[in-house]
Design an enzyme around this catalytic site. Structure first.
Site, PDB file in Angstrom:
ATOM      1  CG  ASN A   1       4.331   7.917   4.275  1.00  0.00           C
ATOM      2  OD1 ASN A   1       5.275   7.623   3.482  1.00  0.00           O
ATOM      3  ND2 ASN A   1       3.431   7.457   4.579  1.00  0.00           N
TER       4      ASN A   1
ATOM      5  CG  HIS B   1       0.122  -2.754   5.258  1.00  0.00           C
ATOM      6  ND1 HIS B   1      -0.800  -3.681   4.585  1.00  0.00           N
ATOM      7  CD2 HIS B   1       0.017  -1.861   4.724  1.00  0.00           C
ATOM      8  CE1 HIS B   1      -1.357  -2.956   3.614  1.00  0.00           C
ATOM      9  NE2 HIS B   1      -0.810  -1.703   3.503  1.00  0.00           N
TER      10      HIS B   1
END
Ligand code: ADP
Length: 401
Positions: A7, A182
């Site tokens: 990430n 999300h």
């Protein structure tokens, strides 16, 4: 099979090495201050291996950061694998996939081009994600790479949910629409809830509340996202740590005129100085706010009250979008760890069959059913695991399944 999950941010890079089949986490950590000086954190999950906590290691570029990660993972003393050959594929979190990606994909030159084309939609995030992918390709040639998008899960929203009421050509020409974020978290906790309840997800109407530093509420009917609170960008929807959430857009013009501000200054306020921080004047962190409120700070109390009220209303709105609700889920930092906020948010929803049990709700950071026996709606706390979703998607795509 081991998957490295990456990430990448502009100056940071979070990583995890995990086995998606056994769900075993081998190691995780963080590279920070890339391009500045370099701080490296390594947390092996195997007995006897030593961790590193924000140690100084020069990381002039993301490629150096990835090299540091790999060297540490294969280190004879404190590493968790014998060689790089034990990393079968790399899964990259990519924030914005626009309308191009409704699923995770194997990264090819065409996919890289498409991710680059989404840069205008996420100017802060996608360039960093691209840098992370390129760094891995440089350091790990031949290893399959997969992109997993925050937006993909919400691509099932119907036009009536994603269309903004502005001239239609701004959608067709500029791609201005609700995208939602999300996605990996909402997807993971909804599937997990169906497993825990031993019910097919296809029959369930689920409302998921991802409440952390960034927050969003999602309506998931039959396993598909049909409505979500974040919008064109992650600024929309609920108030967050420092983000304002939905506001009347005329406020922007008013602030510019009355305070002689530029658009950049106003956007900086709405992104970085608003939300819980802006209202409380205390902190963006919910733990600090709960402490300040306990000590009698009125604005901290107001910020919490406002957050709970707006989340409460969003749950009602998500249920309305599905004409019902069977399951309500709380996840992420606040949703997993704050019984007080969960109770405040869920109270006053008994009109639609939501009843939270005060004693069962006293859990932090673990899976639990926290509704009363006579609650028609099951209320669950489920710690999110976005890295596991990324690893599982990566494994199935890389192995051609
Ligand atoms: P991010 O969006 O950065 O991934 P997280 O999901 O980690 O954020 O959530 C961070 C938020 O969770 C912080 O505001 C933090 O205060 C809050 N949080 C973490 N633990 C607790 C706790 N025990 N009680 C209340 N809030 C908590």
């Amino acid at each position: 099979m081991n998957i490295l999950v990456i990430n990448a941010g502009s100056s940071s890079l979070k990583y995890q090495l995990l086995n998606p089949e056994t769900e075993e986490l081998l190691a995780k950590g963080l590279c920070e201050r890339i391009g500045i000086d370099g701080k490296f954190t390594y947390k092996p999950q195997i007995e006897g291996k030593e961790k590193l906590d924000a140690v100084d290691i020069a990381m002039p570029t993301h490629a150096e950061a990835i090299k540091t990660v790999l060297n540490t993972l294969v280190d004879p003393k404190n590493g968790v694998i014998a060689s790089m050959k034990e990393i079968d594929a790399v899964g990259h979190r990519v924030v914005h996939g626009g309308e191009k990606f409704a699923h995770s994909v194997l990264i090819t030159d065409d996919v890289m081009k498409a991710i680059e084309e989404c840069i205008p939609l996420a100017p802060l995030h996608n360039p960093a994600n691209i840098t992370g992918i390129k760094a891995c390709q440089e350091v790990m040639p031949g290893v399959p790479m997969v992109a997993v998008f925050d937006t993909a899960f919400h691509q099932t929203m119907p036009p009536r949910a994603f269309t903004y009421a502005i001239p239609y050509e701004y959608y067709t020409q500029d791609g201005i629409r609700r995208y939602g974020f999300h996605g990996t978290s909402h997807s993971y906790v909804s599937k997990r809830a169906a497993e825990i309840l031993d019910l097919p997800i296809e029959v369930l109407k689920i409302v998921t509340c991802h409440l952390g530093n960034g927050s969003s509420v999602d309506a998931i009917a039959g396993g598909k996202s049909i409505e979500t609170s974040m919008g064109f960008t992650p600024l929309d929807g609920l108030p967050m740590g420092t983000r304002c959430g939905s506001i009347d857009v005329s406020i922007i013009e008013y602030l510019m005129e009355n305070h002689n501000m530029t658009i950049d200054e106003v956007m900086n306020i709405l992104n970085k100085k608003s939300g819980m921080l802006g209202v409380s004047g205390v902190s963006s962190d919910f733990r600090d706010l709960e402490k300040a409120a306990d000590e009698g700070n009125e604005r901290a109390k107001l910020a919490i009250d406002m957050f709970c009220y707006k989340t409460h209303k969003r749950i009602g709105s998500a249920a309305a979008a599905m004409n019902g609700i069977d399951v309500l889920i709380f996840t992420a930092g606040v949703g997993e760890n704050s019984p007080e906020l969960r109770e405040k948010i869920a109270s006053g929803l008994d009109f639609m069959g939501v009843k939270i049990d005060h004693t069962r709700n006293m859990v932090r950071g673990k899976e639990a059913i926290v509704s009363t026996d006579d609650s028609r709606v099951k209320i669950l706390v489920i710690p999110t695991n976005e890295e596991l979703v990324i690893a599982q998607d990566t494994a199935s795509i890389a192995s051609g399944k």
